[in-house]
Design an enzyme around this catalytic site. Structure first.
Site, PDB file in Angstrom:
ATOM      1  N   LYS A   1      -0.726   4.991   4.459  1.00  8.26           N
ATOM      2  CA  LYS A   1      -1.344   3.853   5.331  1.00  8.26           C
ATOM      3  C   LYS A   1      -0.933   3.871   6.838  1.00  8.26           C
ATOM      4  O   LYS A   1       0.286   3.590   7.101  1.00  8.26           O
ATOM      5  CB  LYS A   1      -1.516   2.650   4.482  1.00  8.26           C
TER       6      LYS A   1
ATOM      7  N   HIS B   1       0.814  -1.199  -0.060  1.00  8.76           N
ATOM      8  CA  HIS B   1      -0.110   0.007   0.070  1.00  8.76           C
ATOM      9  C   HIS B   1       0.887   1.418   0.005  1.00  8.76           C
ATOM     10  O   HIS B   1       2.013   1.293   0.266  1.00  8.76           O
ATOM     11  CB  HIS B   1      -0.754  -0.062   1.276  1.00  8.76           C
TER      12      HIS B   1
HETATM   13  P1  NAD Z   1      -7.483   9.334   4.997  1.00  4.36           P
HETATM   14  O1  NAD Z   1      -6.626   9.544   5.951  1.00  4.36           O
HETATM   15  O2  NAD Z   1      -7.067   9.972   3.596  1.00  4.36           O
HETATM   16  O3  NAD Z   1      -8.909  10.015   5.326  1.00  4.36           O
HETATM   17  C1  NAD Z   1      -9.452   9.567   6.715  1.00  4.36           C
HETATM   18  C2  NAD Z   1     -10.709  10.639   6.781  1.00  4.36           C
HETATM   19  O4  NAD Z   1     -11.260  10.292   8.056  1.00  4.36           O
HETATM   20  C3  NAD Z   1     -10.044  11.996   6.968  1.00  4.36           C
HETATM   21  O5  NAD Z   1     -10.932  12.945   6.340  1.00  4.36           O
HETATM   22  C4  NAD Z   1     -10.109  12.266   8.757  1.00  4.36           C
HETATM   23  O6  NAD Z   1     -10.320  13.563   8.841  1.00  4.36           O
HETATM   24  C5  NAD Z   1     -11.344  11.384   9.012  1.00  4.36           C
HETATM   25  N1  NAD Z   1     -11.146  11.234  10.226  1.00  4.36           N
HETATM   26  C6  NAD Z   1     -10.339  10.433  11.010  1.00  4.36           C
HETATM   27  N2  NAD Z   1     -10.565  10.172  12.311  1.00  4.36           N
HETATM   28  C7  NAD Z   1     -11.436  10.724  12.473  1.00  4.36           C
HETATM   29  C8  NAD Z   1     -12.482  11.275  13.799  1.00  4.36           C
HETATM   30  N3  NAD Z   1     -12.060  10.707  15.054  1.00  4.36           N
HETATM   31  N4  NAD Z   1     -13.508  11.809  13.566  1.00  4.36           N
HETATM   32  C9  NAD Z   1     -13.873  12.399  12.103  1.00  4.36           C
HETATM   33  N5  NAD Z   1     -13.243  11.981  11.324  1.00  4.36           N
HETATM   34  C10 NAD Z   1     -12.029  11.500  11.363  1.00  4.36           C
HETATM   35  O7  NAD Z   1      -7.502   7.791   4.780  1.00  4.36           O
HETATM   36  P2  NAD Z   1      -8.319   6.973   3.439  1.00  4.36           P
HETATM   37  O8  NAD Z   1      -7.226   6.452   2.430  1.00  4.36           O
HETATM   38  O9  NAD Z   1      -9.548   7.777   3.006  1.00  4.36           O
HETATM   39  O10 NAD Z   1      -8.909   5.687   4.322  1.00  4.36           O
HETATM   40  C11 NAD Z   1      -9.971   5.760   5.305  1.00  4.36           C
HETATM   41  C12 NAD Z   1      -9.930   4.390   5.851  1.00  4.36           C
HETATM   42  O11 NAD Z   1     -10.695   3.374   4.873  1.00  4.36           O
HETATM   43  C13 NAD Z   1      -8.719   3.552   6.408  1.00  4.36           C
HETATM   44  O12 NAD Z   1      -9.050   2.548   7.415  1.00  4.36           O
HETATM   45  C14 NAD Z   1      -8.554   2.775   5.153  1.00  4.36           C
HETATM   46  O13 NAD Z   1      -7.709   1.541   5.503  1.00  4.36           O
HETATM   47  C15 NAD Z   1     -10.027   2.398   4.758  1.00  4.36           C
HETATM   48  N6  NAD Z   1     -10.074   2.125   3.386  1.00  4.36           N
HETATM   49  C16 NAD Z   1     -10.911   0.935   3.051  1.00  4.36           C
HETATM   50  C17 NAD Z   1     -11.373   0.337   1.775  1.00  4.36           C
HETATM   51  C18 NAD Z   1     -12.287  -0.632   1.527  1.00  4.36           C
HETATM   52  O14 NAD Z   1     -12.806  -0.836   0.420  1.00  4.36           O
HETATM   53  N7  NAD Z   1     -12.975  -1.109   2.727  1.00  4.36           N
HETATM   54  C19 NAD Z   1     -10.446   1.134   0.768  1.00  4.36           C
HETATM   55  C20 NAD Z   1      -9.753   1.998   1.087  1.00  4.36           C
HETATM   56  C21 NAD Z   1      -9.373   2.586   2.381  1.00  4.36           C
END
Ligand code: NAD
Length: 275
Positions: A167, A163
């Site tokens: 991450k 990744h």
């Molecule tokens: P990112 O860091 O770009 O975004 C995370 C977002 O969550 C940010 O906008 C942040 O401000 C918000 N956030 C974090 N903690 C918070 C809190 N306590 N209260 C409110 N908002 C909060 O990350 P990303 O790459 O978009 O990934 C986010 C999550 O999704 C991760 O856990 C990642 O592993 C997961 N993900 C899952 C899939 C899937 O298909 N299931 C795919 C991609 C990413």
């Protein structure tokens, strides 16, 4: 509780609106003719709060103001798309259950206790949770279970994932999904048969264990290999994600699918009908 949206299209709130996945979801929703964006939520203190989310993303206004209090947006929504952090997701689950919105959880890195804490919410509302929402990976999960069932412990199972550098959790939620599928195929308990984070003099590999290793770097969207390695031959199942849109599309599909389902916890295998 506020008034739910009055159009035919289910209304959707995106949490973590400024995140990599949040922005992708908002872009897809802006073009969707099946779902409509009715809210965007970010953490308190974020500089997007109070701004139109389309403008904050650097584009045209979308008529949705980014809020830090999820209560009002959730009350107007039929679904919440949540790719944030475990702590935030637990808070959103309680609220989505109160407002009976379908909670699509993409957040990874949740502990077993945090997953168990979703159960009360799932008694009142539909939760669809998957460490990976793409069609390809969910198909790979089904294939992994089958191959693990067909091959005995002469084949060592290793899950290798790569990744991007931002991450924060490892192994990836997808790697754990694949490991779980392999364990189910083998009829073993994953927690009791995992090898994680090898370093130094680890001793020989334990027969029957499922190993995990993680690569982090650059802008890799997500790559997963499930390796079945025996003496003299190897089977490798591989998925390469090159565009985050595949996860976002899956999340939108889950939000629609969940609209007429009974409360409970579901995953993408259910949504995609890949049993
Ligand atoms: P990112 O860091 O770009 O975004 C995370 C977002 O969550 C940010 O906008 C942040 O401000 C918000 N956030 C974090 N903690 C918070 C809190 N306590 N209260 C409110 N908002 C909060 O990350 P990303 O790459 O978009 O990934 C986010 C999550 O999704 C991760 O856990 C990642 O592993 C997961 N993900 C899952 C899939 C899937 O298909 N299931 C795919 C991609 C990413």
């Amino acid at each position: 509780m506020g008034t739910k949206a009055m159009t035919d299209m289910p209304g959707v709130v995106v949490t973590g609106a400024s995140g990599r996945m949040g922005q992708m979801l908002i872009s897809l929703l802006a073009e969707s003719d099946a779902l409509q964006l009715v809210g965007a939520v970010e953490r308190a203190g974020h500089d997007w709060i109070g701004q139109d989310v389309g403008v904050a993303m650097g584009g045209a206004p979308l008529g949705v103001i980014v809020a830090d209090d999820p209560l009002d947006p959730f009350a107007q929504a039929q679904a919440v798309l949540d790719f944030t952090s475990p702590a935030a997701t637990l808070e959103y689950a309680a609220l989505a259950a109160q407002t009976r919105a379908v909670h699509v959880i993409g957040t990874t890195g949740m502990t077993a206790d945090q997953v168990a804490a979703l159960e009360p919410a799932a008694r009142h509302a539909v939760i669809v949770r998957a460490g990976n929402m793409s069609l390809g990976v969910n198909l790979l999960t089904v294939l992994t279970r089958k191959v693990a069932e067909a091959l005995d412990a002469d084949f060592d199972i290793e899950v290798v994932e790569a990744h991007h550098r931002h991450k924060v959790d490892a192994p990836s939620g997808t790697a754990l999904m694949l490991g779980q599928a392999a364990a189910e195929g083998r009829g073993i308990d994953l927690d009791a048969h995992s090898e994680r984070g090898r370093d130094g003099i680890t001793g020989a590999r334990e027969r029957g264990a499922i190993g995990f290793s993680a690569i982090r770097g650059g802008d890799i969207v997500g790559e997963h290999d499930v390796i079945f390695a025996a003496d003299g031959e190897r089977v490798v199942l591989r998925h390469l994600a090159t565009d985050r849109r595949i996860f976002a599309r899956g999340a939108l599909k889950a939000a629609l699918w969940g609209q007429d389902k009974a409360p409970g916890q579901y995953d993408m295998i259910d949504v995609l009908g890949l049993t």
